[in-house]
Design an enzyme around this catalytic site. Sequence first.
Site, PDB file in Angstrom:
ATOM      1  N   ASP A 184      31.039  41.989  37.106  1.00  0.00           N
ATOM      2  CA  ASP A 184      32.497  41.933  37.108  1.00  0.00           C
ATOM      3  C   ASP A 184      32.996  41.636  35.694  1.00  0.00           C
ATOM      4  O   ASP A 184      32.379  42.058  34.718  1.00  0.00           O
ATOM      5  CB  ASP A 184      32.973  40.866  38.103  1.00  0.00           C
ATOM      6  CG  ASP A 184      34.303  41.223  38.739  1.00  0.00           C
ATOM      7  OD1 ASP A 184      35.326  41.115  38.047  1.00  0.00           O
ATOM      8  OD2 ASP A 184      34.315  41.603  39.926  1.00  0.00           O
ATOM      9  N   HIS A 224      39.492  38.282  37.228  1.00  0.00           N
ATOM     10  CA  HIS A 224      38.971  38.990  38.403  1.00  0.00           C
ATOM     11  C   HIS A 224      37.607  38.456  38.822  1.00  0.00           C
ATOM     12  O   HIS A 224      37.372  38.168  40.003  1.00  0.00           O
ATOM     13  CB  HIS A 224      38.907  40.481  38.066  1.00  0.00           C
ATOM     14  CG  HIS A 224      38.638  41.383  39.217  1.00  0.00           C
ATOM     15  ND1 HIS A 224      37.381  41.822  39.540  1.00  0.00           N
ATOM     16  CD2 HIS A 224      39.477  41.968  40.111  1.00  0.00           C
ATOM     17  CE1 HIS A 224      37.454  42.635  40.582  1.00  0.00           C
ATOM     18  NE2 HIS A 224      38.715  42.743  40.955  1.00  0.00           N
ATOM     19  N   SER A 515      38.503  44.496  46.248  1.00  0.00           N
ATOM     20  CA  SER A 515      37.729  43.588  45.391  1.00  0.00           C
ATOM     21  C   SER A 515      37.525  42.237  46.043  1.00  0.00           C
ATOM     22  O   SER A 515      36.495  41.591  45.857  1.00  0.00           O
ATOM     23  CB  SER A 515      38.456  43.372  44.054  1.00  0.00           C
ATOM     24  OG  SER A 515      38.224  44.406  43.160  1.00  0.00           O
TER      25      SER A 515
END
Length: 578
Positions: A184, A224, A515
């Site tokens: 990620d 994220h 996600s």
Amino acid sequence: MKRWGLMGLLALVACGPDDASDKGAQSRVCPNVIAGALSEPVSTRQVGAPLQMEEDGRQRVIIRYRNMGVRAQGRVEQVGGQVTATFRTTPAVAARMSLQEQRALLAEDPLVESIELDQTWHALAAATAPAPTLLTALTRGANPNELTAGLRKVQANEVWDLDGDGLPDPGRPTGAGVRVCVIDSGLDLEHPELMDAVVAGRDLLDDDDTPSDFSGSHGWGTGHGTHVAGIIAARPGHGGQGTPALQPTGLMGVAPGAELVIARVLDLYGSTHMSFVLAAVEYCAEQGAKVVSLSLGGGVATKTTLEVFEAARAQGMLVVAASGNYAVQAVDYPASDPNVLAVGALDAYDRRANFSSGGRGLALMAPGVDVLSTFPRGQGAFSTVDVQGTQPTSRSLLYGPIENRWGKLVDCGFGDSLDSCKGSTCSGFIAYVRHGKVPTDFAMVNVMKQGARAVIFGNARPEGGVDILSMPRRGQWVPAVTITQAGGTVLNRMLGELARVSMVRADYTYMSGTSMATPYVSGVAALLFSAYPAATPDQVKHALLSSAKDLGPAGYDEDYGHGLVQARLALETLAAMP
């Protein structure tokens, strides 16, 4: 799908001093302050933001060689190319090379099988997603209160909290002994919920062993990876700063004992090249990971990608990936790879999220709307909107200013023009905008030019909920929040009243997207491997699919796959397998 790119340079003006009110009343445009996004400087793009054609005229490609890649790296360098990765599980190298001369020379080499484009992939967090109200998004349970609604929905606590006290029971599977590789954007490595969980890490972009989502003078990235990692393995009793939705102990991951391997491949704006992801998958195998969590995508299958993911399965890893946020009946890649488990997103009512991609190959569903999880320290925000004592549920916009503002509540319609705010004044007001007709940043620029000092976006969809929106990362903006449709109905009756928008910094935030659904499945898989270390990826996959809670039409369907992942039932299924 969440797009991390920015608008071009906007030379726009906004509110000026009170003595400009007459001019503002006539033209609805206030002078003297810049509003809007700025294009990214070259130096920032070099840190990340990979481009198809880079600034030195080179292109990123993957060169496949016959005879297992013998001489591959030397041959590429011989013609002037720059090798960026050499793969072990497929006869290929990734390289930067000029599009014409160097590529032509390699194409003449009889050992070269093919030259593929090194595709650009992206994070899969949705830019706009309907979210449930606060009371349905969180569960007020046992003490300590660290069990979110999403964690309960996938039955994680039913695996490791049999006595119902809200804490993992001794001897129960918690993911302990299992390494989950999160490919990620990197991590806030000092986040109190995660710092004890990380056992190994690699930054594939910067080529070092510090996979941080922070880059010196350029500041924080998207957050994220920190959000995804918290869903998987946030530690019990390690709460961070400032969240009215949680007690000081914070929250807990699906597999609170799992060990995290962090592979940073996404740049500061959520983009990468597939060669970095493939190299990260091989790194995960080197580190002994049993589960790989991929909340990214956007490409298509190639011979190289197919071979890397097939090798990952053969090496004993279960790869889990996001189905995509395009709201289409076509699962994104790499989730659509035959050796990858594709995960779609559900809202709080077990409905497929309006952004979640389905289609052939969709395997499982998990919570993916308004998910509360960890975020880089102090970069998250919790908001309160107050108009004459009325406080509708709200969410602050990601990456926006964290400030408190007050003023008269003014109806700005859809924010689609420079005269949309009826009764605006350059002395400042709070804009109420109905979201959905024009892009968020476009609406904000319009109302800021008319004098808005904060913006409240209302959800216009009949299903209600709060939109999770984001703002461009650079530029001049005012604080902004989103509220439910029901809240907007109430505020419509209070136009002209004094409104307050307040925010507090936090180490957590809400995000939506496939996600966010993906790490729920990754965490559940870690629980199964923790209980049965000798299980194969195929056995764990079978247990997950066959035990899922059926949604939609009876049996498998392309909107919900096999259904909502269920940790306790999957564990029971795995236990009964020969």
